[in-house]
Design a protein around this motif. Structure first.
Motif, PDB file in Angstrom:
ATOM      1  N   GLY A 137       0.831  -1.198   0.000  1.00 59.44           N
ATOM      2  CA  GLY A 137       0.000   0.000   0.000  1.00 59.44           C
ATOM      3  C   GLY A 137       0.865   1.248   0.000  1.00 59.44           C
ATOM      4  O   GLY A 137       2.076   1.192   0.206  1.00 59.44           O
ATOM      5  N   PHE A 149      -5.290   0.214  -3.084  1.00 60.65           N
ATOM      6  CA  PHE A 149      -3.899   0.046  -2.670  1.00 60.65           C
ATOM      7  C   PHE A 149      -3.439   1.129  -1.685  1.00 60.65           C
ATOM      8  O   PHE A 149      -2.283   1.533  -1.695  1.00 60.65           O
ATOM      9  CB  PHE A 149      -2.993   0.037  -3.904  1.00 60.65           C
ATOM     10  CG  PHE A 149      -3.290  -1.086  -4.862  1.00 60.65           C
ATOM     11  CD1 PHE A 149      -3.272  -2.396  -4.439  1.00 60.65           C
ATOM     12  CD2 PHE A 149      -3.608  -0.819  -6.192  1.00 60.65           C
ATOM     13  CE1 PHE A 149      -3.553  -3.440  -5.322  1.00 60.65           C
ATOM     14  CE2 PHE A 149      -3.885  -1.850  -7.085  1.00 60.65           C
ATOM     15  CZ  PHE A 149      -3.856  -3.163  -6.640  1.00 60.65           C
ATOM     16  N   SER A 150      -4.324   1.573  -0.815  1.00 68.85           N
ATOM     17  CA  SER A 150      -3.928   2.545   0.204  1.00 68.85           C
ATOM     18  C   SER A 150      -3.161   1.829   1.311  1.00 68.85           C
ATOM     19  O   SER A 150      -3.408   0.652   1.601  1.00 68.85           O
ATOM     20  CB  SER A 150      -5.149   3.247   0.791  1.00 68.85           C
ATOM     21  OG  SER A 150      -5.848   2.379   1.655  1.00 68.85           O
ATOM     22  N   ILE A 151      -2.236   2.536   1.956  1.00 70.40           N
ATOM     23  CA  ILE A 151      -1.438   1.929   3.024  1.00 70.40           C
ATOM     24  C   ILE A 151      -2.311   1.557   4.209  1.00 70.40           C
ATOM     25  O   ILE A 151      -2.010   0.602   4.936  1.00 70.40           O
ATOM     26  CB  ILE A 151      -0.287   2.879   3.463  1.00 70.40           C
ATOM     27  CG1 ILE A 151       0.691   2.133   4.378  1.00 70.40           C
ATOM     28  CG2 ILE A 151      -0.832   4.116   4.138  1.00 70.40           C
ATOM     29  CD1 ILE A 151       1.361   0.931   3.764  1.00 70.40           C
ATOM     30  N   ASN A 191      -5.209   0.182   4.131  1.00 66.41           N
ATOM     31  CA  ASN A 191      -5.691  -1.186   3.880  1.00 66.41           C
ATOM     32  C   ASN A 191      -4.615  -2.200   4.241  1.00 66.41           C
ATOM     33  O   ASN A 191      -4.899  -3.238   4.853  1.00 66.41           O
ATOM     34  CB  ASN A 191      -6.082  -1.353   2.416  1.00 66.41           C
ATOM     35  CG  ASN A 191      -7.389  -0.678   2.072  1.00 66.41           C
ATOM     36  OD1 ASN A 191      -8.164  -0.334   2.960  1.00 66.41           O
ATOM     37  ND2 ASN A 191      -7.643  -0.473   0.795  1.00 66.41           N
ATOM     38  N   THR A 192      -3.378  -1.925   3.845  1.00 67.30           N
ATOM     39  CA  THR A 192      -2.271  -2.841   4.129  1.00 67.30           C
ATOM     40  C   THR A 192      -2.070  -3.012   5.630  1.00 67.30           C
ATOM     41  O   THR A 192      -1.948  -4.134   6.134  1.00 67.30           O
ATOM     42  CB  THR A 192      -0.963  -2.321   3.496  1.00 67.30           C
ATOM     43  OG1 THR A 192      -1.150  -2.163   2.093  1.00 67.30           O
ATOM     44  CG2 THR A 192       0.183  -3.280   3.740  1.00 67.30           C
TER      45      THR A 192
END
Length: 378
Positions: A164, A348-350, A352-353
């Motif tokens: 992300g 793909f945001s951080i 979410n990661t």
């Protein structure tokens, strides 16, 4: 949770940024995050002044006794619940420590790149190590998971968590962009083909250039001309192409790297080693269309003619066709930019990661605890 993340590398690379984002994100959510790393590395500077607890380790090889001693002390002193190994040498440390411990520690490996082809005894011992001495593997893409399964790793041991990127950093700095453009001698009318990466098989792009207009410009960000030439001692004319070519060398300032995307009509990643391709997401976030190899984890990021374009590996005419399409097909270009924005800022945001790692770690810690409680009851 008490988490120990290990990284023996930590130089300027997309993976280094990803590790720093993960460590800081988990710490900001209230977890005790300890980061085992080498002192004075780029990773060290990225987590400085954060809630992450830095623990310096020598990492002098896969079996380094001093590193194992430091880690053992941290496990006992800080009640570590899970070890997450992020690079090559540190993947061996946790499992080796567990060989000599009564109370085993959960060991999770994160795999970000296409694994090297292994044959015979090497493949046999690697599979034993991954299947029986590590608890889980996190791969950054579904395609990478398929590759590890094909190499003999058990599917139930693999969890997919995409890389992300921090979406708040993607703001165009028009003054900096204009300055970079002037420094390079570009005008608003120039067509610029870019590649933002360290060495990632850029010769594929070089070989495609003969099929593209001579007046277009080529810009390599993250690669300097001297080291690029040195990789190809038998090809002294590797950069002697009709187009004007410029190399920036390594740039440590992420805010500056991001602005380079705005100078490009298209960003190309001709890689056969990426398990994901964070530069592609960065490019999408800055509104620059992408062309990448139809290979491994890149296919998780780029959907052909939706948020980007894919070409077949080592097909240089196909690569040139896709580049021309990204530059000249206005309707398709606008579609890819719009869908690319959505992929970068949502999928793909951080955050979410970080949330996915947090949920996964909590799940496996609870499963281990339940297993121990059941054994005690028996």
């Amino acid at each position: 949770m008490n988490i120990l993340i290990l990284c023996a590398q930590g130089g300027v690379a997309g993976s280094t940024y990803s590790i720093s984002y993960l460590a800081k994100g988990l710490a900001e959510k209230g977890h005790q995050v300890f980061l085992g790393l080498k002192e004075n590395t780029f990773l060290d500077s990225l987590v400085e002044n954060s809630a992450v607890h830095r623990i310096y380790m020598p990492f002098k090889g896969k079996l380094d006794k001093k590193t194992r001693t430091i880690i053992t002390k941290i496990i006992d002193k800080k009640n570590i619940q899970v070890i997450n190994a992020q690079s090559s040498n540190d993947r061996y440390v946790g499992p080796i420590i567990n060989l000599f411990r009564k109370n085993k520690i959960l060991v999770v490996q994160t795999r970000r790149q296409h694994p090297k082809q292994m044959l015979g005894a090497n493949k046999f011992f690697q599979n034993i190590f991954n299947n029986f001495f590590s608890d889980y593997l996190v791969t950054v893409s579904h395609e990478l998971k398929k590759i590890f399964i094909s190499r003999g790793i058990k599917a139930e041991k693999i969890k997919v968590i995409h890389n992300g990127t921090p979406t708040e950093q993607y703001i165009q700095n028009k003054r900096l962009s204009q300055q970079l453009k002037q420094n390079l001698g570009y005008t608003d009318d120039d067509v610029v083909i870019g590649c933002v990466a360290r060495y990632k098989n850029q010769p594929q792009l070089v070989k495609a250039l003969k099929y593209l207009p001579k007046e277009w410009k080529v810009l390599y960000v993250g690669l300097d001309e001297k080291s690029y030439r040195e990789r190809f001692p038998d090809e002294p004319d590797i950069l002697d192409v009709p187009q004007q070519v410029k190399c920036t060398g390594i740039i440590e300032n992420k805010a500056e790297v991001i602005q380079y995307y705005t100078l490009m009509n298209v960003n190309i990643l001709p890689s056969t080693m990426d398990g994901f391709g964070l530069a592609l997401v960065e490019s999408m976030a800055m509104g620059t269309p992408v062309v990448a190899t139809n290979y491994a984890g890149i296919k998780d990021v780029v959907q052909h003619e939706e948020n980007g374009l894919l070409y077949e590996n080592e097909n240089y005419e196909d690569l040139a066709r896709q580049i021309e399409k990204a530059v000249l097909n206005t309707q398709l270009r606008e579609k890819m930019i719009q869908i690319g924005y959505e992929a970068a800022f949502k999928k793909f945001s951080i955050q979410n990661t970080i949330n996915n790692y947090e949920s996964f770690f909590e799940e496996i810690i609870e499963a281990r605890k339940s297993k121990k409680d059941l054994k005690i009851m028996e």
